[in-house]
Design an enzyme around this catalytic site. Structure first.
Site: not given
Ligand code: FDA
Length: 301
Positions: A127, A220, A281-282, A93, A180, A177
């Site tokens: 990223d 996913h 975030r997850r 990042k 979303k 990459r």
């Protein structure tokens, strides 16, 4: 949830709750470089490729940005020594290496990481963070690619601009990459409804898979993975000309099933102690992850 996570009171509670550690363990390989290398070795033994992310973002001090850079150099050296650089690259990042402080600091640090990756014989992917950094990240990408043509970028299908960015980056040798997007973005720049984000993802997939670059399909979502495989098949793309990517701890059985089918699957593996932003975030992107967190709290209670 992402708004609440910015409050320092919420951060204090989550960072210090004993239960957080057990939840973090599901998504993060561990605190140390040794944890990162051990996890890479275990995944590689199962045929999974890896992208290592040294956790940390929004760095506000020069010394911190330099320490993060040194951590990347160290892990790349350790991967090479362990003969793992064929399996593992790193994800960086730019905000962790100083983008918010001084663009040239971030570029110098990113170059140092690219030099280490080059010595190790592997690659770096930048990223993508919130939309205010998209232009500068793509600028830095262009600059780095003149010396390190294998540096990859991330594009986020929730942004209105991304279809055009995919077209720009679908050239030979370009590693992109497609995900979303994980940040809380305003309506002025990003699709807000899930169906819109998914439709945009499909359009971007088509552009990348019909292009001449190396698409890295990071999701996913079973319907998007199926769509990607179907499009790749229609375009007669050999399996070595693209890859699927998923996060460490998310749908691990599916990752192994896809490898069993002969696909290249790369697992994004975060490590380090600065896990707060990543964990939030997850949790925010999936109610089931919040339930997992709350179940852990209840069990401890
Ligand atoms: P989403 O979360 O919408 O889920 C869609 C469907 O997938 C669900 O309905 C379910 O069917 C299935 N699913 C998802 N999680 C599951 C689970 N745990 N178990 C079972 N099924 C599940 N973002 C960003 O902004 N910048 C970046 O640089 C990156 N980098 C990145 C790298 C990699 C390798 C990945 C996989 C992701 C990122 N992301 C990212 C994050 C990305 O933007 C996004 O937030 C998450 O991947 C979640 O989106 P999904 O596409 O997985 O679908």
């Amino acid at each position: 949830m992402l708004n609440a996570s910015r409050r320092s009171s919420v951060r204090r509670v989550v960072e210090h709750a004993p239960v957080s550690r057990s939840v973090v363990k599901r998504f993060v390989a561990g605190d140390s470089v040794a944890d990162a290398v051990r996890t890479t070795k275990a995944l590689a033994a199962e045929g999974l490729s890896v992208s290592l992310d040294h956790l940390g973002e929004d760095t506000t001090e020069r010394a911190h940005a330099e320490a993060t850079t040194a951590a990347y150099v160290e892990v790349l050296d350790r991967l090479a020594k362990a003969d793992l650089s064929r399996w593992a690259e790193v994800s960086v990042k730019l905000s962790a290496v100083g983008q918010a402080l001084d663009r040239s600091l971030a570029v110098d640090n990113a170059r140092e990481i690219c030099d280490a990756a080059s010595r190790a014989g592997t690659t770096v992917t930048l990223d993508m963070e919130d939309h205010t950094t998209t232009d500068s990240t793509l600028d830095v990408l262009r600059e780095l690619r003149s010396d390190f043509p294998w540096v990859g970028a991330v594009l986020q299908s929730y942004l209105h601009r991304t279809e055009a960015d995919c077209a720009d980056l679908a050239y030979e040798g370009s590693r992109v990459r497609l995900c979303k997007g994980a940040y809380n973005e305003p309506e002025s720049v990003a699709y807000q409804r899930r169906e819109q984000v998914d439709e945009s993802y499909l359009r971007c997939l088509e552009t990348l898979l019909r292009g001449r670059g190396y698409p890295m399909i990071a999701t996913h979502d079973p319907k998007l993975v199926d769509a990607a495989l179907a499009l790749a098949g229609e375009g007669r793309r050999p399996p070595s000309s693209y890859e699927l990517q998923m996060l460490y701890g998310v749908r691990p059985d599916e990752q192994r099933r896809l490898v069993g089918e002969g696909r290249t699957v790369r697992v994004y593996v975060p490590y380090g102690s600065e896990w707060y932003g990543y964990l939030m975030r997850r949790l925010a992107e999936r109610p089931a992850n919040v339930a997992f967190f709350l179940r852990a709290v209840a069990t401890r209670g």
